[in-house]
Design an enzyme around this catalytic site. Structure first.
Site, PDB file in Angstrom:
ATOM      1  CD  GLU A   9      -2.844  -0.930   2.520  1.00  0.00           C
ATOM      2  OE1 GLU A   9      -3.909  -1.555   2.518  1.00  0.00           O
ATOM      3  OE2 GLU A   9      -2.471  -0.230   3.485  1.00  0.00           O
ATOM      4  CB  CYS A  10       0.586   4.354   0.036  1.00  0.00           C
ATOM      5  SG  CYS A  10       0.812   6.125  -0.281  1.00  0.00           S
ATOM      6  N   GLY A  11       3.293   3.726   0.387  1.00  0.00           N
ATOM      7  CA  GLY A  11       4.725   3.661   0.617  1.00  0.00           C
ATOM      8  C   GLY A  11       5.287   2.270   0.401  1.00  0.00           C
ATOM      9  CG  MET A  69       3.146   0.514  -5.502  1.00  0.00           C
ATOM     10  SD  MET A  69       1.657   1.141  -6.320  1.00  0.00           S
ATOM     11  CE  MET A  69       1.813   2.903  -6.030  1.00  0.00           C
ATOM     12  CB  SER A  77      -3.208   0.224  -5.066  1.00  0.00           C
ATOM     13  OG  SER A  77      -3.982   1.376  -5.339  1.00  0.00           O
TER      14      SER A  77
END
Length: 435
Positions: free
Chosen positions: A322-324, A326, A413
């Protein structure tokens, strides 16, 4: 139905930047020092404010959000807190009426009065007009006001006189100390030197009218009957999920961990920053968001970590990024100083930090098990040749949101999922796909 009467206020403001978190933390610490049992909630999606507010009270800070968490779970969390506390503080998100749903919606849904934080640094009597507007626009019940960044006793008296029938609960002087900030908001607790001393200092600076506080009417919180035996399926029974947790990966809802455990998973934690490998016992890996851009050089040099996550991917272990998380799995990450660093290379593409916000707001991910709700908040962009397997849907506009990628056993994502919003969809992320 059983009920408990407890003091509850929504600490809100006209906008971000008024000092809500500083004042909420100072009030929470002040009440703790007065011997009260305090529980704090954060309204809306957030990771950093809850970590700081947890330090102010020593008790976990959970999320109240009518859309992402849902009214029933919000009500259940408030009921649990009411049985453990004398005071419940709910820090609002953005301005009182911003967002769909807003902090005001939460306050009205649960019958909670609003304690307005007003940045009085560049005004005096106009504070009264702002408070009247905040109260009457919704309307909401206005419990009182904390006047922040007050220059003098006389300044505070002018503000108090302008409020008419709304009490001034406290004033906070123009702070010699405050909670430091960076691009995603406040700095995380582990990076603040002597945070507990800072919180004590903020509490001491808060000039608090204890008699006015004691006169505040309690809120009646309904306590639902004890639920029947848990019906949560043990979908992840016997599976160990390895979760990255350190200064680069710490944006994680506590409720997500609770849900994974309720589904039967055993959780183990490791630190990519410390060059720790994915634990050998892991059946799946969870890389939450955080600040990899602040630690890009260390991550790029963490050869053991990089080799282990590549091996996990090659072995087909489900990896949820998730986010960081990714960002750390792309080919490269360019930080805010324009330095490009090699990352783990599981997701073909390059991540670069941006000067402005690149994504913000509540979103839902369509899955075979229904919509998994959550949010997005990031200052970087990913350039990749990988075609998205799906896109989130923004709430409430219903327009296309974040790309959701699949590369082998990796799902990645910018979307931060709130797992209790759809336990079946959350469990599926950590199961091996066949075919």
């Amino acid at each position: 139905m059983k009920h408990i009467d407890v003091k509850v206020v929504m600490v809100a403001a006209v906008s971000s930047g008024q000092g809500k978190t500083t004042c909420t933390a100072a009030l929470a610490r002040k009440l703790v020092k007065l011997g009260r049992r305090v529980r704090v909630f954060k309204c809306g999606p957030d990771f950093i404010d809850p970590m700081l507010l947890e330090r102010a009270t020593g008790a976990p800070v959970r999320t109240l959000d009518l859309w992402m968490v849902g009214p029933d779970q919000c009500r259940s969390q408030l009921a649990q807190a009411a049985q453990e506390a004398d005071v419940i503080l709910i820090e609002g998100v953005m301005g009182l009426y911003d967002g769909t749903p807003s902090s005001a919606d939460v306050a009205r849904t649960f019958g909670v009065p609003v304690l307005a934080v007003i940045d009085a640094s560049a005004m005096a009597q106009t504070a009264g007009a702002i408070v009247m507007g905040l109260r009457d626009y919704g309307p909401v019940e206005m419990a009182g006001v904390i006047a922040n960044r007050v220059a003098s006793d006389n300044h505070g008296k002018m503000v108090a006189a302008s409020l008419r029938d709304v009490p001034l609960f406290a004033t906070m002087p123009r702070q010699q100390v405050s909670l430091p900030e960076r691009h995603l908001g406040l700095v995380v607790p582990g990076e603040i030197h002597n945070l507990d001393a800072l919180l004590d200092q903020l509490a001491d600076q808060l000039i608090f009218d204890e008699a006015t506080w004691e006169a505040l009417a309690p809120v009646r919180i309904e306590i639902p009957p004890a639920p029947a035996a848990e019906s949560m399926p043990a979908t992840l029974q016997g599976r160990t999920i390895a979760i990255a947790r350190d200064a680069a990966f710490m944006f994680l809802y506590p409720a997500n961990l609770d849900l994974l455990r309720a589904l039967g998973a055993e959780l183990t934690f490791f630190s990519p920053l410390a060059d720790e490998p994915v634990p050998a016992a892991a059946h799946a890996v969870y890389l939450p968001g955080g600040y990899p851009e602040l630690h890009a050089q260390t991550l790029s040099e963490a050869a053991t970590w990089r080799a282990s996550i590549r091996a996990a991917h090659a072995a087909g272990l489900p990896i949820v990024a998730e986010c960081g998380g990714m960002m750390a799995l792309a080919d490269t990450l360019t930080d805010q100083q324009d330095n490009e660093w090699p990352m783990a290379g599981l997701l073909p593409g390059a991540v670069a930090m941006q000067p402005r916000l690149a994504g913000l707001g509540p979103q839902g991910l369509p899955t075979a098990d229904g919509v998994l709700r959550g949010h997005t908040f990031h200052y970087s962009k990913l350039t990749t040749t990988v075609a998205p397997a799906a896109h989130t849907i923004k709430h409430p506009s219903a327009i296309q949101g974040e790309a959701w990628y699949r590369v082998g056993s990796l799902t990645a994502s910018y979307f931060h999922a709130y797992y209790p919003s759809n336990p079946a969809a959350a469990a599926a992320l950590f199961m091996r796909r066949h075919g």
